[in-house]
Design an enzyme around this catalytic site. Structure first.
Site, short mmCIF file in Angstrom:
data_model
loop_
_atom_site.label_atom_id
_atom_site.label_comp_id
_atom_site.label_asym_id
_atom_site.label_seq_id
_atom_site.Cartn_x
_atom_site.Cartn_y
_atom_site.Cartn_z
N CYS A 75 0.83 -1.20 0.00
CA CYS A 75 0.00 0.00 0.00
C CYS A 75 0.87 1.26 0.00
CB CYS A 75 -0.95 -0.06 1.19
SG CYS A 75 -2.42 0.96 1.06
N HIS A 76 0.67 2.19 0.92
CA HIS A 76 1.49 3.41 0.95
C HIS A 76 2.92 3.14 1.40
CE1 HIS A 76 -2.66 5.05 1.08
NE2 HIS A 76 -2.13 5.97 0.27
N GLU A 105 -7.14 6.02 -4.00
CA GLU A 105 -6.93 7.27 -3.24
C GLU A 105 -8.13 8.20 -3.38
OE1 GLU A 105 -5.15 8.05 -0.51
OE2 GLU A 105 -3.27 7.72 -1.57
#
Length: 230
Positions: free
Chosen positions: A135-136, A166
């Protein structure tokens, strides 16, 4: 006897959005679901963060019924590591064969430009270790250069939180940049699932990345497979 490997799980310390009142931080299941796969083999592990100390947990990741979260968040050893994470300058890269970047939106602020994190990543990777992210957390790979000066992720199969995801969580105006765009600008072979928010991973030799929160377990499983079944 299986060899004994050791994992380093890196988490964010960043908590604030520019305008949103709620706090970000680590998305808890991105650490617990990944670690749950390692725990099956009793793998030793440490948790580190850019500033060390307490790893903040994104409030929204705590209010979900999740047995794996409850199991590990209430586990004294795991909780202690989360609340007393190592500072990066306390990390000896040669101790670890697995490096994992957990996500949560906070990572977008304190992972990409962290030179010490880039050095740890380079050393573990060049020592033959596996580098994984979800993910991030994938933002931690954006600026990693290898010893020959080339980018770790140049021309590599990779995934990470998508622009569409997002937008759907309505945080596209809060983050410092869009991860999918940044990965594409780095000449990666970025790909994503056709449908947002379903588990999706990419594997490119010793680089394992997951697109979103629900991919964390799959990343952990793949890392174990790569370490033990090759």
């Amino acid at each position: 006897m299986d060899p004994i490997y050791k994992a380093l799980i890196v988490c964010t310390n960043h908590t604030d959005y520019p305008t949103k009142p709620h706090k970000t931080g680590l998305w808890l299941s991105e650490a617990t679901h990944f670690y749950d796969e390692l725990a099956d083999r009793n793998l030793p592990y440490d948790i580190a963060s850019p500033a060390g100390g307490v790893v903040p947990i994104d409030e929204k990741s705590l209010d979900r019924r999740d047995n794996t979260n409850e199991k590990w968040y209430n586990n004294p050893a795991f909780r202690h590591k989360l609340e007393h994470s190592l500072r990066l300058n306390e990390v000896l890269p040669s101790d670890y064969q697995i490096l994992y970047f957990a996500g949560g939106h906070g990572a977008m602020w304190d992972f990409p430009e962290n030179v010490m994190l880039q050095a740890i990543t380079r050393q573990i990777y060049e020592n033959g270790g596996i580098v994984a992210a979800v993910c991030h957390g994938v933002s931690g790979l954006l600026n990693v250069a290898l010893s020959d000066g080339s980018s770790l992720i140049d021309n590599r199969q990779i995934t990470g939180f998508s622009n569409m995801e997002e937008k759907l969580v309505r945080l596209d105006d809060e983050v410092p940049f869009l991860l999918e765009d940044a990965l594409k600008q780095k000449n990666t072979l970025y790909s994503k699932s056709m449908i947002p928010f379903i588990p999706y991973i990419e594997v490119d030799e010793r680089l394992v990345t997951g697109q979103n929160t629900l991919s964390a377990r799959k990343v952990g499983r793949k890392v174990m497979e790569e370490m033990y079944e090759k």
